[in-house]
Design an enzyme around this catalytic site. Sequence first.
Site, mmCIF file in Angstrom:
data_model
loop_
_atom_site.group_PDB
_atom_site.id
_atom_site.type_symbol
_atom_site.label_atom_id
_atom_site.label_comp_id
_atom_site.label_asym_id
_atom_site.label_seq_id
_atom_site.Cartn_x
_atom_site.Cartn_y
_atom_site.Cartn_z
ATOM 1 N N CYS A 21 -2.280 18.347 47.306
ATOM 2 C CA CYS A 21 -1.971 16.931 47.060
ATOM 3 C C CYS A 21 -3.184 16.031 47.323
ATOM 4 O O CYS A 21 -3.657 15.951 48.456
ATOM 5 C CB CYS A 21 -0.797 16.551 47.959
ATOM 6 N N CYS B 168 -2.571 13.168 49.816
ATOM 7 C CA CYS B 168 -2.465 13.727 51.173
ATOM 8 C C CYS B 168 -3.860 13.859 51.788
ATOM 9 O O CYS B 168 -4.055 13.577 52.971
ATOM 10 C CB CYS B 168 -1.788 15.091 51.142
#
Length: 99
Positions: free
Chosen positions: A24, A27
Site C-alpha cells: 500500500c 501506508c
Amino acid sequence: MKGNFEKVIASETPVLVDFYADWCGPCKMLAPTLKQVKAELGDAVRIVKIDVDRNQPLAGKYQVRGVPTMILFKNGKLLWRKSGALPKHEIVDAINAAR
C-alpha cells in the site's frame, strides 16, 4: 496477536492501531508520520501496526475495508477511526483528545 490484541487495546494509555499492507503506497507515506507522532507524544501513546494480509480475522472484526486505517482505543473502547494518510496534527489532536 489475536489474544494479545485485546489486552493491548485495554490499556489506559491510548493505543493507536495502524492497519496497513506492505503493498500500500499511502501506508508507506503514513509510516514516517506515525514515527513523528510517537516522537512528539512519547509514552502518552502506544502505536501498534497490524498487517491486514497477515491478520485478516482481526481486520475483519474491525471492518477494515481499506488501508491505511487507524483506530484509536483506550480502555478497550474505540474512540476514533480514520482511513487514509492523514497529516500529523490530525492524528496528534485525536490522541490528545483521548488522554
